[in-house]
Design a protein around this motif. Structure first.
Motif, PDB file in Angstrom:
ATOM      1  N   ARG A   4       0.851  -1.182   0.000  1.00 36.49           N
ATOM      2  CA  ARG A   4       0.000   0.000   0.000  1.00 36.49           C
ATOM      3  C   ARG A   4       0.886   1.231   0.000  1.00 36.49           C
ATOM      4  NH1 ARG A   4      -4.144   1.612   4.939  1.00 36.49           N
ATOM      5  NH2 ARG A   4      -4.983   3.538   4.038  1.00 36.49           N
ATOM      6  N   VAL A   5       0.558   2.226  -0.831  1.00 36.37           N
ATOM      7  CA  VAL A   5       1.316   3.476  -0.879  1.00 36.37           C
ATOM      8  C   VAL A   5       0.343   4.621  -0.633  1.00 36.37           C
ATOM      9  CG1 VAL A   5       2.821   4.983  -2.228  1.00 36.37           C
ATOM     10  CG2 VAL A   5       2.924   2.502  -2.561  1.00 36.37           C
ATOM     11  N   THR A   6       0.586   5.376   0.422  1.00 40.02           N
ATOM     12  CA  THR A   6      -0.248   6.525   0.753  1.00 40.02           C
ATOM     13  C   THR A   6       0.607   7.789   0.677  1.00 40.02           C
ATOM     14  OG1 THR A   6      -1.582   5.188   2.260  1.00 40.02           O
ATOM     15  CG2 THR A   6      -1.768   7.577   2.458  1.00 40.02           C
ATOM     16  N   VAL A   7       0.129   8.767  -0.035  1.00 41.86           N
ATOM     17  CA  VAL A   7       0.812  10.056  -0.127  1.00 41.86           C
ATOM     18  C   VAL A   7       0.053  11.034   0.754  1.00 41.86           C
ATOM     19  CG1 VAL A   7       1.675  11.862  -1.649  1.00 41.86           C
ATOM     20  CG2 VAL A   7       1.479   9.523  -2.497  1.00 41.86           C
ATOM     21  N   LEU A  44       0.079   6.648   8.493  1.00 41.43           N
ATOM     22  CA  LEU A  44       1.463   6.820   8.924  1.00 41.43           C
ATOM     23  C   LEU A  44       1.820   5.832  10.025  1.00 41.43           C
ATOM     24  CD1 LEU A  44       3.958   8.489   8.387  1.00 41.43           C
ATOM     25  CD2 LEU A  44       3.109  10.223   9.971  1.00 41.43           C
ATOM     26  N   GLY A  45       0.883   5.569  10.933  1.00 40.32           N
ATOM     27  CA  GLY A  45       1.156   4.641  12.028  1.00 40.32           C
ATOM     28  C   GLY A  45       1.400   3.220  11.562  1.00 40.32           C
ATOM     29  N   ALA A  46       0.834   2.858  10.395  1.00 36.67           N
ATOM     30  CA  ALA A  46       0.990   1.494   9.880  1.00 36.67           C
ATOM     31  C   ALA A  46       2.155   1.364   8.914  1.00 36.67           C
ATOM     32  CB  ALA A  46      -0.302   1.067   9.178  1.00 36.67           C
ATOM     33  N   ALA A  47       2.877   2.452   8.662  1.00 34.16           N
ATOM     34  CA  ALA A  47       3.905   2.440   7.630  1.00 34.16           C
ATOM     35  C   ALA A  47       5.152   1.674   8.065  1.00 34.16           C
ATOM     36  CB  ALA A  47       4.286   3.868   7.262  1.00 34.16           C
ATOM     37  N   THR A  48       5.710   0.914   7.118  1.00 31.13           N
ATOM     38  CA  THR A  48       7.011   0.271   7.338  1.00 31.13           C
ATOM     39  C   THR A  48       8.112   0.982   6.558  1.00 31.13           C
ATOM     40  OG1 THR A  48       6.501  -1.291   5.559  1.00 31.13           O
ATOM     41  CG2 THR A  48       6.008  -1.987   7.814  1.00 31.13           C
ATOM     42  N   ALA A  56      10.201   2.269  11.305  1.00 30.58           N
ATOM     43  CA  ALA A  56      10.002   2.335   9.861  1.00 30.58           C
ATOM     44  C   ALA A  56      11.299   2.731   9.156  1.00 30.58           C
ATOM     45  CB  ALA A  56       8.901   3.334   9.528  1.00 30.58           C
ATOM     46  N   GLU A  57      11.494   2.176   7.967  1.00 30.96           N
ATOM     47  CA  GLU A  57      12.616   2.605   7.129  1.00 30.96           C
ATOM     48  C   GLU A  57      12.357   4.041   6.678  1.00 30.96           C
ATOM     49  OE1 GLU A  57      14.676   1.636   2.772  1.00 30.96           O
ATOM     50  OE2 GLU A  57      13.220   0.224   3.638  1.00 30.96           O
ATOM     51  N   GLN A 115      10.172  -1.556  -4.799  1.00 31.54           N
ATOM     52  CA  GLN A 115      10.844  -2.774  -4.367  1.00 31.54           C
ATOM     53  C   GLN A 115      10.475  -3.182  -2.943  1.00 31.54           C
ATOM     54  OE1 GLN A 115      14.912  -1.575  -4.766  1.00 31.54           O
ATOM     55  NE2 GLN A 115      14.897  -1.571  -7.018  1.00 31.54           N
ATOM     56  N   HIS A 116       9.819  -2.283  -2.213  1.00 28.56           N
ATOM     57  CA  HIS A 116       9.550  -2.504  -0.791  1.00 28.56           C
ATOM     58  C   HIS A 116       8.414  -3.505  -0.598  1.00 28.56           C
ATOM     59  CE1 HIS A 116       9.457  -1.548   3.457  1.00 28.56           C
ATOM     60  NE2 HIS A 116       8.153  -1.317   3.386  1.00 28.56           N
ATOM     61  N   ARG A 117       8.553  -4.345   0.391  1.00 29.94           N
ATOM     62  CA  ARG A 117       7.480  -5.261   0.768  1.00 29.94           C
ATOM     63  C   ARG A 117       6.931  -4.794   2.108  1.00 29.94           C
ATOM     64  NH1 ARG A 117       8.186  -5.840  -3.631  1.00 29.94           N
ATOM     65  NH2 ARG A 117       8.656  -7.694  -4.865  1.00 29.94           N
ATOM     66  N   GLY A 118       5.811  -4.122   2.045  1.00 28.30           N
ATOM     67  CA  GLY A 118       5.212  -3.563   3.237  1.00 28.30           C
ATOM     68  C   GLY A 118       4.333  -2.386   2.878  1.00 28.30           C
ATOM     69  N   THR A 119       4.124  -1.515   3.845  1.00 27.27           N
ATOM     70  CA  THR A 119       3.249  -0.364   3.656  1.00 27.27           C
ATOM     71  C   THR A 119       4.095   0.901   3.622  1.00 27.27           C
ATOM     72  OG1 THR A 119       1.459  -1.473   4.844  1.00 27.27           O
ATOM     73  CG2 THR A 119       1.278   0.912   4.579  1.00 27.27           C
ATOM     74  N   ALA A 120       3.952   1.676   2.553  1.00 27.62           N
ATOM     75  CA  ALA A 120       4.781   2.859   2.363  1.00 27.62           C
ATOM     76  C   ALA A 120       3.948   4.129   2.461  1.00 27.62           C
ATOM     77  CB  ALA A 120       5.481   2.816   1.007  1.00 27.62           C
ATOM     78  N   VAL A 121       4.567   5.170   3.028  1.00 26.16           N
ATOM     79  CA  VAL A 121       3.955   6.500   3.104  1.00 26.16           C
ATOM     80  C   VAL A 121       4.956   7.509   2.548  1.00 26.16           C
ATOM     81  CG1 VAL A 121       3.309   8.375   4.679  1.00 26.16           C
ATOM     82  CG2 VAL A 121       2.336   6.097   4.990  1.00 26.16           C
ATOM     83  N   VAL A 122       4.467   8.426   1.715  1.00 25.86           N
ATOM     84  CA  VAL A 122       5.275   9.533   1.215  1.00 25.86           C
ATOM     85  C   VAL A 122       4.677  10.824   1.748  1.00 25.86           C
ATOM     86  CG1 VAL A 122       6.152  10.751  -0.808  1.00 25.86           C
ATOM     87  CG2 VAL A 122       5.880   8.261  -0.879  1.00 25.86           C
TER      88      VAL A 122
END
Length: 406
Positions: free
Chosen positions: A4-7, A23-27, A45-46, A62-69
């Motif tokens: 999942r990618v959330t901006v 944001l709280g769930a982001a890896t 989180a990275e 390439q990331h395996r997880g949940t990303a936030v920008v």
């Protein structure tokens, strides 16, 4: 690919519940330094310092997880969403918007902005951004390092504008400064900043408050319909080389557009200069006759367009002018054409009354590295009530198109 990618847009106000949850769930969290310092960023989180959005997008893919920008303002408005959604990354994103920096800047200034042009200034597009500021009475400029308020002011030169400079919007270091453009180069400005550039006479001033389309000055639709307007639209008889038919053909070959700077040398009545400005281009109208300069300025005011009038004789006066994109030479012959070709505009358009003059101008264009087009234009103005000839015009139209370097 990230699950999942959330901006998330950030404007300095507290994050919404939706933003906090994502944001709280982001890896993985990407953002500027002040975004990564937010207390809501999970400590495990990275973290990616957002410099190149393209590089960040590759890492997120390439990331395996949940990303936030995290991004300042509305990330869908001249922001990171466009890059993240590029086909080569294959990312599907959810967006939590915030107030854009442009909306915030106009709010700080207490000004409406549905009639404003909005441009991005960077080292590559700075000239074009400045040309929009020359051509329009209200422009918001999203700046970048090396293309900020000082650089805008320097390139505007003798064009007077008022700057509203909004630094670090949404932070505790936010500052709003109002000053004239000639003073902006004397200061050092903090990034990021937004500059509102205002001045001149707004196009269609009589229609203010009745706009129905954002940035409605583009093309100046409140003016008369069409272009290649008759002599009466410019106060009477036009000078040599300003006939409706010739002017229409010249404008068609010049193709003036938003972001361009047009030189109109030997502007005469100002008809060609004003019509180029009505296409949204920035225009510098040059004439050796002070009365012609006055007429051009008056016609520009009548039609609500911004242009700079320069009194002087070409080619000498051209040395101090900023670089043009396209040039119309209304007078001066081969000597002026040669001087213009040395500045390497994309196109040069002019005319000649005789074949000898046309040959000299064609040679000057060719010697300057331009492909030459020459056409003999003949027009006859007819009175259709009795079918008699009112006026006949015969002229050579010459156009030079810059030959690209191999």
């Amino acid at each position: 690919m990230a699950d999942r990618v959330t901006v998330i847009g950030w404007d300095g106000s507290p994050l919404t519940d939706a933003a906090r949850s994502a944001l709280g769930a982001a890896t993985l969290v990407a953002g500027a330094a002040h975004h990564l310092a937010l207390p809501e960023v999970p400590p495990k989180a990275e973290r990616i310092r957002l410099g190149s959005v393209t590089l960040a997008a590759r890492r997120i893919a390439q990331h395996r997880g949940t990303a936030v920008v995290l991004a300042d303002g509305d990330p869908g408005f001249f922001g990171v969403v466009r890059t993240l959604r590029a086909p080569e990354h294959g990312l599907e994103v959810e967006v939590v918007p915030a107030v854009s920096s442009v909306a915030a800047a106009f709010a700080r200034a207490g000004m409406p902005w549905d009639d404003a042009q909005i441009v991005v200034a960077n080292s590559r597009e700075l000239r074009r951004a400045v040309n929009v500021c020359r051509a329009y009475s209200k422009v918001a400029v999203l700046t970048s390092p090396g293309a900020g308020p000082a650089e805008l002011a320097l390139l505007l030169g003798g064009v007077h504008r008022t700057f509203v400079i909004c630094e670090e919007l949404g932070t505790d270091r936010e500052q709003v400064t109002v000053l004239t453009s000639d003073k902006a180069a004397d200061h050092v400005w903090r990034d990021p900043n937004v500059v509102i550039v205002v001045g001149g006479s707004p196009a269609g001033a009589a229609a203010q408050g009745t706009g129905w389309i954002a940035a409605h000055e583009v093309g100046h639709p409140t003016g008369p319909r069409g272009w290649g307007l008759p002599a009466g639209a410019y106060g009477g008889a036009l000078g040599e080389g300003e006939s409706v038919q010739l002017r229409s053909a010249q404008l068609a070959r010049l193709g003036p557009r938003v972001g361009d700077l047009v030189w109109d040398i030997g502007a005469g009545s100002g008809a060609a200069a004003v019509e180029a400005a009505r296409f949204g281009a920035a225009v510098i109208a040059v004439d050796a006759d002070p009365e012609a300069c006055g007429r051009t300025a008056a016609v520009a005011r009548r039609y609500g367009v911004q242009l700079q009038v320069v009194h002087g004789r070409a080619p000498q006066i051209l040395e101090d002018l900023p670089e043009p994109d396209v040039v119309r030479v209304g007078g001066g012959g081969a000597a002026v054409v040669t001087a213009c070709a040395a500045r390497r505009p994309e196109r040069i358009v002019t005319h000649a009354a005789t074949r000898d003059e046309a040959e000299a101008i064609g040679k000057a264009l060719a010697d300057g590295g331009y492909e030459v087009e020459c056409a003999l234009l003949q027009s006859v103005d007819l009175d259709t009530s009795v079918w008699v000839e009112r006026e006949r015009s015969v002229v050579f139209l010459l156009s030079g198109y810059r030959v690209p370097h191999p």
